[in-house]
Design a protein around this motif. Structure first.
Motif, PDB file in Angstrom:
ATOM      1  N   LEU A 106       0.841  -1.207   0.000  1.00  0.00           N
ATOM      2  CA  LEU A 106       0.000   0.000   0.000  1.00  0.00           C
ATOM      3  C   LEU A 106       0.873   1.252   0.000  1.00  0.00           C
ATOM      4  O   LEU A 106       0.591   2.216  -0.724  1.00  0.00           O
ATOM      5  CB  LEU A 106      -0.901   0.021   1.234  1.00  0.00           C
ATOM      6  CG  LEU A 106      -2.170  -0.827   1.183  1.00  0.00           C
ATOM      7  CD1 LEU A 106      -2.857  -0.783   2.545  1.00  0.00           C
ATOM      8  CD2 LEU A 106      -3.128  -0.328   0.096  1.00  0.00           C
ATOM      9  N   ALA A 107       1.944   1.225   0.806  1.00  0.00           N
ATOM     10  CA  ALA A 107       2.849   2.374   0.849  1.00  0.00           C
ATOM     11  C   ALA A 107       3.510   2.561  -0.523  1.00  0.00           C
ATOM     12  O   ALA A 107       3.656   3.692  -1.009  1.00  0.00           O
ATOM     13  CB  ALA A 107       3.897   2.163   1.938  1.00  0.00           C
ATOM     14  N   GLY A 108       3.873   1.457  -1.170  1.00  0.00           N
ATOM     15  CA  GLY A 108       4.472   1.526  -2.513  1.00  0.00           C
ATOM     16  C   GLY A 108       3.491   2.082  -3.536  1.00  0.00           C
ATOM     17  O   GLY A 108       3.866   2.872  -4.411  1.00  0.00           O
ATOM     18  N   LEU A 109       2.214   1.682  -3.424  1.00  0.00           N
ATOM     19  CA  LEU A 109       1.185   2.199  -4.343  1.00  0.00           C
ATOM     20  C   LEU A 109       1.007   3.696  -4.168  1.00  0.00           C
ATOM     21  O   LEU A 109       0.893   4.445  -5.143  1.00  0.00           O
ATOM     22  CB  LEU A 109      -0.152   1.493  -4.078  1.00  0.00           C
ATOM     23  CG  LEU A 109      -0.297   0.102  -4.692  1.00  0.00           C
ATOM     24  CD1 LEU A 109      -1.449  -0.653  -4.043  1.00  0.00           C
ATOM     25  CD2 LEU A 109      -0.502   0.204  -6.193  1.00  0.00           C
ATOM     26  N   ALA A 110       0.989   4.134  -2.898  1.00  0.00           N
ATOM     27  CA  ALA A 110       0.801   5.562  -2.638  1.00  0.00           C
ATOM     28  C   ALA A 110       2.002   6.351  -3.180  1.00  0.00           C
ATOM     29  O   ALA A 110       1.831   7.404  -3.807  1.00  0.00           O
ATOM     30  CB  ALA A 110       0.636   5.792  -1.137  1.00  0.00           C
ATOM     31  N   THR A 111       3.212   5.827  -2.979  1.00  0.00           N
ATOM     32  CA  THR A 111       4.414   6.545  -3.426  1.00  0.00           C
ATOM     33  C   THR A 111       4.472   6.630  -4.950  1.00  0.00           C
ATOM     34  O   THR A 111       4.654   7.714  -5.519  1.00  0.00           O
ATOM     35  CB  THR A 111       5.688   5.831  -2.897  1.00  0.00           C
ATOM     36  OG1 THR A 111       5.536   5.644  -1.495  1.00  0.00           O
ATOM     37  CG2 THR A 111       6.936   6.623  -3.178  1.00  0.00           C
ATOM     38  N   THR A 112       4.274   5.487  -5.623  1.00  0.00           N
ATOM     39  CA  THR A 112       4.355   5.508  -7.098  1.00  0.00           C
ATOM     40  C   THR A 112       3.159   6.267  -7.688  1.00  0.00           C
ATOM     41  O   THR A 112       3.304   6.953  -8.705  1.00  0.00           O
ATOM     42  CB  THR A 112       4.403   4.074  -7.668  1.00  0.00           C
ATOM     43  OG1 THR A 112       3.384   3.287  -7.035  1.00  0.00           O
ATOM     44  CG2 THR A 112       5.752   3.422  -7.426  1.00  0.00           C
ATOM     45  N   GLY A 113       1.985   6.164  -7.039  1.00  0.00           N
ATOM     46  CA  GLY A 113       0.810   6.927  -7.495  1.00  0.00           C
ATOM     47  C   GLY A 113       1.092   8.412  -7.401  1.00  0.00           C
ATOM     48  O   GLY A 113       0.843   9.172  -8.338  1.00  0.00           O
ATOM     49  N   TYR A 114       1.665   8.831  -6.279  1.00  0.00           N
ATOM     50  CA  TYR A 114       2.017  10.244  -6.081  1.00  0.00           C
ATOM     51  C   TYR A 114       3.018  10.698  -7.143  1.00  0.00           C
ATOM     52  O   TYR A 114       2.885  11.761  -7.743  1.00  0.00           O
ATOM     53  CB  TYR A 114       2.614  10.424  -4.671  1.00  0.00           C
ATOM     54  CG  TYR A 114       3.160  11.802  -4.420  1.00  0.00           C
ATOM     55  CD1 TYR A 114       2.329  12.825  -3.970  1.00  0.00           C
ATOM     56  CD2 TYR A 114       4.507  12.098  -4.658  1.00  0.00           C
ATOM     57  CE1 TYR A 114       2.824  14.108  -3.757  1.00  0.00           C
ATOM     58  CE2 TYR A 114       5.012  13.367  -4.454  1.00  0.00           C
ATOM     59  CZ  TYR A 114       4.168  14.373  -3.999  1.00  0.00           C
ATOM     60  OH  TYR A 114       4.657  15.640  -3.814  1.00  0.00           O
ATOM     61  N   MET A 115       4.010   9.862  -7.409  1.00  0.00           N
ATOM     62  CA  MET A 115       5.031  10.225  -8.408  1.00  0.00           C
ATOM     63  C   MET A 115       4.399  10.461  -9.778  1.00  0.00           C
ATOM     64  O   MET A 115       4.711  11.426 -10.478  1.00  0.00           O
ATOM     65  CB  MET A 115       6.083   9.108  -8.504  1.00  0.00           C
ATOM     66  CG  MET A 115       7.010   9.038  -7.305  1.00  0.00           C
ATOM     67  SD  MET A 115       7.856   7.440  -7.189  1.00  0.00           S
ATOM     68  CE  MET A 115       9.086   7.589  -8.464  1.00  0.00           C
ATOM     69  N   MET A 116       3.456   9.575 -10.162  1.00  0.00           N
ATOM     70  CA  MET A 116       2.822   9.705 -11.484  1.00  0.00           C
ATOM     71  C   MET A 116       1.889  10.905 -11.540  1.00  0.00           C
ATOM     72  O   MET A 116       1.756  11.565 -12.559  1.00  0.00           O
ATOM     73  CB  MET A 116       1.979   8.447 -11.786  1.00  0.00           C
ATOM     74  CG  MET A 116       2.785   7.217 -12.048  1.00  0.00           C
ATOM     75  SD  MET A 116       1.748   5.892 -12.687  1.00  0.00           S
ATOM     76  CE  MET A 116       0.858   5.351 -11.241  1.00  0.00           C
TER      77      MET A 116
END
Ligand code: HEM
Ligand code: HEM
Length: 172
Positions: A106-116
């Motif tokens: 979930l933390a990885g999804l939030a980080t990569t989602g934020y980056m995109m």
């Protein structure tokens, strides 16, 4: 039957919020659309709260209560191999490993989602998208293991564990 509260309200709200967001974002809404992003950030906020809760709360929510040690993992694996139930009023050692991995995804999804979504540098960048997909699909695999694990332990212990994450209560 005597029961005791194991899962506090914050754990239960966090749990069902994450279930709704995951199912909506993986299977239903437009990927990268307004709802996808809003739900994704909601889950990220809940995760941040859950992280802090693990240090300030009491009982089964605490990281120190369930962070698995190698010897606990060995003893839980042994009991699984022998086909015995492993009873603990809190996360089990192997269950906790799956939970920590799910939270990391979930933390990885939030980080990569934020980056995109919020940065020019990573907007439309292929490897970030691939990583986002990778976290989402790994999480799907973990969720399947998690659900099968909860059902198997319920059967072994003759106790309704899925109900416990709704009511918060378990047999004493
Ligand atoms: C539980 C949380 C989330 C799940 C399960 C999830 C899942 C997914 C999946 C499966 C895709 C399609 C990936 C592909 O086919 O390559 C996707 C795309 C996308 N997601 Fe998420 N996501 C989540 C959270 C977020 C967050 C927090 C954001 C933004 C802040 C976000 C932004 C995006 C964007 C912008 C795309 C489109 C990428 C493209 O251009 O193709 N997601 N997401
Ligand atoms: C998208 C689906 C799901 C996700 C991402 C998910 C994630 C999680 C997470 C992160 C926790 C740890 C809660 C915490 O410590 O704050 C948890 C606990 C738990 N979940 Fe789920 N869950 C999902 C679906 C389900 C379903 C469908 C069931 C019922 C069969 C279930 C049953 C449980 C139980 C019983 C616990 C308590 C843990 C334990 O007994 O050690 N989960 N889940």
């Amino acid at each position: 039957m005597a029961t005791v509260q194991v899962w506090d309200p914050l754990i239960r709200i966090f749990h069902w919020a994450v279930v709704i967001v995951f199912v909506a974002n993986y299977f239903f809404n437009e990927k990268g659309g307004g709802l996808h992003v809003a739900l994704g950030y909601t889950a990220a906020g809940m995760l941040a709260l859950r992280f802090v809760w693990g240090f300030v709360s009491r009982g089964a929510a605490r990281w120190s209560d369930f962070f698995p040690t190698p010897s606990q993992l060995v003893s839980h694996s042994r009991s699984l191999l022998r086909g015995e139930g492993y009873r603990r009023l809190g996360h089990t050692p192997l269950g906790a490993v799956v939970m920590i991995l799910m939270m990391s995804c979930l933390a990885g999804l939030a980080t990569t989602g934020y980056m995109m979504e919020e940065t020019d540098m990573f907007w439309g960048v292929e490897w970030v998208k691939d990583l986002h997909w990778g976290f989402a699909t790994t999480l799907l695999g973990l969720v399947i293991v998690h659900i099968l694990g909860a059902l198997y332990e319920s059967y072994r212990l003759k106790e309704n564990l899925p109900l416990s994450i709704i009511t918060g209560r378990r047999r004493r």
